[in-house]
Design a protein around this motif. Sequence first.
Motif, mmCIF file in Angstrom:
data_model
loop_
_atom_site.group_PDB
_atom_site.id
_atom_site.type_symbol
_atom_site.label_atom_id
_atom_site.label_comp_id
_atom_site.label_asym_id
_atom_site.label_seq_id
_atom_site.Cartn_x
_atom_site.Cartn_y
_atom_site.Cartn_z
ATOM 1 N N PRO A 17 0.897 -1.409 0.138
ATOM 2 C CA PRO A 17 0.136 -0.165 0.175
ATOM 3 C C PRO A 17 1.386 1.459 -0.200
ATOM 4 C CG PRO A 17 -0.962 -1.771 1.415
ATOM 5 C CD PRO A 17 0.636 -2.171 1.302
ATOM 6 N N LEU A 18 1.910 1.080 0.688
ATOM 7 C CA LEU A 18 2.839 2.572 0.530
ATOM 8 C C LEU A 18 3.510 3.148 -0.953
ATOM 9 C CD1 LEU A 18 5.572 1.510 2.889
ATOM 10 C CD2 LEU A 18 3.457 2.744 3.287
ATOM 11 N N SER A 78 4.941 13.479 -5.361
ATOM 12 C CA SER A 78 5.085 12.593 -4.626
ATOM 13 C C SER A 78 5.786 12.619 -2.990
ATOM 14 C CB SER A 78 5.714 10.711 -4.653
ATOM 15 O OG SER A 78 5.452 11.122 -6.079
ATOM 16 N N SER A 79 4.598 12.384 -1.875
ATOM 17 C CA SER A 79 4.771 12.527 -0.761
ATOM 18 C C SER A 79 6.097 11.529 -0.303
ATOM 19 C CB SER A 79 3.705 12.078 -0.150
ATOM 20 O OG SER A 79 3.313 10.356 0.234
ATOM 21 N N ARG A 80 7.250 11.572 0.782
ATOM 22 C CA ARG A 80 7.831 10.557 1.088
ATOM 23 C C ARG A 80 7.654 9.894 1.659
ATOM 24 N NH1 ARG A 80 12.202 15.320 2.178
ATOM 25 N NH2 ARG A 80 13.669 14.918 0.644
ATOM 26 N N GLU A 114 3.879 6.088 8.526
ATOM 27 C CA GLU A 114 2.838 4.703 7.797
ATOM 28 C C GLU A 114 4.210 3.744 7.794
ATOM 29 O OE1 GLU A 114 2.127 7.304 3.261
ATOM 30 O OE2 GLU A 114 3.919 7.675 3.983
ATOM 31 N N LEU A 115 4.798 3.751 8.249
ATOM 32 C CA LEU A 115 6.258 2.176 8.135
ATOM 33 C C LEU A 115 6.702 2.458 9.781
ATOM 34 C CD1 LEU A 115 7.455 -0.065 7.443
ATOM 35 C CD2 LEU A 115 8.662 1.543 6.518
ATOM 36 N N VAL A 116 6.954 1.674 10.621
ATOM 37 C CA VAL A 116 7.765 1.462 11.842
ATOM 38 C C VAL A 116 8.823 0.117 11.736
ATOM 39 C CG1 VAL A 116 7.677 0.915 13.953
ATOM 40 C CG2 VAL A 116 5.493 2.297 13.206
#
Length: 396
Positions: free
Chosen positions: A19-20, A174-176, A245-247
């Motif tokens: 999804p990222l 695009s967003s990081r 968005e991610l760990v």
Amino acid sequence: MARTPVAEHEGRVRALLAPLRTRDAETVPVAAALGRVLAGAVLSPIDLPPFRNSQMDGFAVLASDLAAGLPLPIAGEVAAAAGTPDPLVPGTAVRIMTGAPIPAGADAVVPVEDTVVSVDAMVTIASDWAAGAYVRDVGSDLKAGAQLLPGGVRLASRHLAALAAAGITGVAVSSRVRIAVISTGSELVAPGEALGPGQIADSNGTALVAAARDVGAEIVLEGRVVDDHEAFEALLVAAIAADAELVLTSGGISQGEYEVVRETLEPRGALVDVLAMQPGGPQAIGSFDGIPVVCFPGNPVSSQLSFLLFVEPLLREIAGLPDRIRVTRVLDAPVTSVAGKRQFLRGRALPDGRVETLGGPSSHLVAALAAADVLLDIPEDATELAAGATVETWEL
């Protein structure tokens, strides 16, 4: 105990993080857009160049005036500066500088080295010149409304120059990927702190933050936590509050006691596994309140190589970066490996196509990794490779 192949875990992580790939767009100033990926095509709002100008230092003339081969009076001078020059009077020449606007009525520029100027301000042209010579016409580089840059391009300095030339001050990119990095372990202290008995500096946090930034991610939280379930969970909550968005975590996923990551995430459905690789056997993936969590071992070499293998490829794709270069090289000395484990040895590429190993296979050898410029990828079924054998290497 059966160990999971590396490729299978790569697929798991890829599916978890898929999804990222869908990125929102945000507008940033051109001056801050270096390395960002354009969210869509950019059209030029103006003609480039926006006015007719000279390609050379020389004389602006009407080409038909040169047919007779007679000297022309020098009627003026045009510098590369703002303003509109006076029209060219037929039968005269105007001294002109590179980039200066060409006077109306002139249709050619003769380079100064092809002219002779007399003391009475007359110029003799050495040969005939056709209309259009050394004239940069309006829109000859790009017409207004044409595509200046395509979507998906990763912006380098040359792209920023084109945007600036077109007068564009902001672009949609695009967003990081927003990442939180959490190091776990009661033995960890911040780099630079005095080490007490049993303590080590947290190098994983530094390494993972730098590695993620290097491939275009944004770090929204960097934390360090002792082996305490509540303290670790509080950092996960803080990561969500920071809009991660991610760990990424390091440590706490082995089979012993005090494995805070496993103890916190496994009851929430995390998959904790042991892979057929060295270093980096323990791996885990899961989620916390809907946010994907990718968990690496605590040993520093294991942590860094795990990021390179499992997370970096997707981040490179999102950031518009090429994959890491892989080159087949020749071993300069024999190598032994553990049966059933895909081994990643640290090495140095030699100028003649050979490669030498550095240090050993252990996962704590940070100095050897720092000295390396390649990884040697030794297949699971290889236990002994002789000097002269070929091996795939990954450039660091």
